[in-house]
Enzyme design. Structure first.
Site, PDB file in Angstrom:
ATOM      1  N   CYS A  15       0.858  -1.255   0.033  1.00 24.05           N
ATOM      2  CA  CYS A  15       0.103   0.293   0.266  1.00 24.05           C
ATOM      3  C   CYS A  15       0.841   1.320  -0.109  1.00 24.05           C
ATOM      4  O   CYS A  15       0.354   2.396  -0.180  1.00 24.05           O
ATOM      5  CB  CYS A  15      -0.884   0.028   1.272  1.00 24.05           C
ATOM      6  N   CYS A  85      25.580   2.062   3.625  1.00 27.59           N
ATOM      7  CA  CYS A  85      26.798   2.499   3.170  1.00 27.59           C
ATOM      8  C   CYS A  85      27.016   2.858   1.529  1.00 27.59           C
ATOM      9  O   CYS A  85      27.762   3.817   1.193  1.00 27.59           O
ATOM     10  CB  CYS A  85      28.001   1.474   3.399  1.00 27.59           C
ATOM     11  N   HIS A 388      30.711  -3.902   1.062  1.00 28.89           N
ATOM     12  CA  HIS A 388      30.718  -2.524   1.748  1.00 28.89           C
ATOM     13  C   HIS A 388      31.195  -1.528   1.151  1.00 28.89           C
ATOM     14  O   HIS A 388      32.156  -1.761   0.057  1.00 28.89           O
ATOM     15  CB  HIS A 388      31.334  -2.776   3.221  1.00 28.89           C
TER      16      HIS A 388
END
Length: 437
Positions: A15, A85, A388
């Protein structure tokens, strides 16, 4: 569904809405406010004490000896909100592109919340519409916070909530592709700036900015904005039919260039490996602009032959941008997996010469094609959905390493050893030297 335990709300993807269950009389909210007041009164003194200790430690940690004198480091980190990150690395890189960053920081602040909601986090829902959401404003606030030097780390949660609202691909807390995020971010900033903000047309503001001349504008999807004025360039795409020789030319605007790492270098992972030459950024640029014969899956529809034919393709750069963003394509699909090309690519810190890739190099000045590195985004790990992201960027002559909330000083030797994923090169100003790649 995503649940935020701290703030007691749920976000439902189907929704497209934030939901906080409550009674008709708002009893849950009253209890929440009462508990919040108790928490504030109980811990105010403790928080002041911790803040003073933090400020003292921050001041000591941000002192640097330069030429015998002590100087403060004003860089601020960005807190990781849960695999964010990818966003932090892009924001830190953009914050160190001076002309782009200064434009947003000089924009007037816009108060989106007032009255009873002032000072309180707002949950932007579909029922409220997108009028209460401004990516430009939250982006401006984030950039302003990054170089004030008043805190070690800033939480970009308000910006992240707006990203959730207007960029559905980045909802949730899974790892994302930093390059994909950068493209979405620049595209949405461009669109919002075109539409005007706070009753003032951003195009009008751009025209008043004397540092961004008309000759530097590149229109993408409508009128020019600071996004296209800084990052916008133009490619010429030449396709030649190998049967009849018909040539087709098309001009395409771009905000960044995605470069393949040539296949002959893909097994070389480090600079010091002895098995063959080191891949350089010039090799990647040459691979991008060299004449290429299209394979059977990319047959060109020749208007003269009136059918698909074998053809060749070549790219030329018709117009260079003020900031050249180069994306190295480190992720590629093989069968059912998206693997990473972990090849080390050598890149220059100064004097990247783009003249040989221009369509009309004779029309460019001796210094207008030279670029110096401003920032580089690095992906650490083996896959796009994991690993990362960190960033290196230069500010006032010093290089910094941005690793989420941690910012450390580094040196050029460390930067050039990085396995770059995205490189941001800034056009060199005249009379700045003559080093070349």
């Amino acid at each position: 569904m995503v649940q935020d335990i701290k703030d007691c709300f749920c976000y439902f993807y189907r929704c497209d809405d934030f939901v906080v269950n409550d009674t008709k009389l708002g009893l849950v909210q009253k209890v929440r406010e009462h508990l919040q007041n108790l928490e504030n009164s109980a811990f105010t003194a403790d928080r002041h004490r911790k803040r003073k200790l933090l400020e003292n430690s921050t001041l000591n940690s941000k002192l640097l000896k330069v030429n015998g004198s002590t100087t403060a480091i004003c860089a601020t980190g960005l807190r990781n909100l849960g695999n964010t990150c990818f966003m932090n690395a892009i924001l830190q890189s953009l914050s160190n592109i001076e002309q782009f960053c200064c434009y947003f920081k000089e924009l007037p602040a816009v108060e989106l919340r007032n009255g009873k909601t002032a000072g309180r986090r707002t949950y932007h829902t579909r029922s409220q519409g997108d009028n209460n959401v401004s990516l430009v404003e939250e982006f401006r606030k984030t950039l302003c916070a990054l170089w004030q030097g008043s805190q070690t780390a800033f939480s970009p949660e308000s910006l992240f909530y707006v990203v959730w609202k207007i960029m559905p691909n980045f909802r949730g807390y899974q790892q994302q592709d930093a390059h994909e995020f950068m493209r979405y971010l620049l595209d949405h900033l461009h669109l919002e700036l075109q539409g005007g903000f706070n009753g003032v047309s951003r195009s009008a503001i751009l025209q008043e900015n004397s540092t961004l001349s008309a000759s530097n504008k590149c229109c993408i999807n409508g009128a020019s904005t600071v996004v296209t004025a800084i990052f916008g360039g133009i490619l010429q795409n030449e396709v030649n039919c190998l049967i009849c020789g018909t040539e087709s030319r098309k001009f395409d605007p771009f905000l960044d260039l995605s470069l393949d790492i040539p296949s002959q270098f893909r097994s070389k992972r480090s600079k010091n490996q002895e098995n063959g030459p080191v891949c350089s950024l010039r090799d990647c640029l040459r691979s991008f602009t060299d004449l290429e014969e299209l394979d059977e899956t990319e047959l060109y529809m020749c208007h003269k032959c009136k059918k698909k034919q074998k053809s060749t393709k070549k790219f030329w750069i018709q117009k260079l941008p003020k900031v050249l963003c180069l994306h190295l394509k480190r992720f590629h699909w093989t069968a059912y997996l998206r693997n990473k090309v972990d090849t080390y690519v050598e890149f220059p810190l100064r004097g990247l010469d783009m003249k040989c890739y221009l369509l009309e190099p004779e029309n460019s000045g001796p210094e207008s094609c030279l670029y110096d590195l401003a920032a580089v985004v690095v992906h650490h790990g083996s896959g796009v959905g994991s690993g990362h992201y960190t960033a290196y960027a230069t500010h006032e002559g010093r290089w910094f390493h941005f690793n989420d909330s941690t910012v450390t000083l580094t040196d050029e030797e460390t930067v050039v050893k990085a396995k770059a994923y995205i490189l941001f090169y800034v056009e060199r100003q005249a009379k700045a030297g003559s080093d070349k790649l």
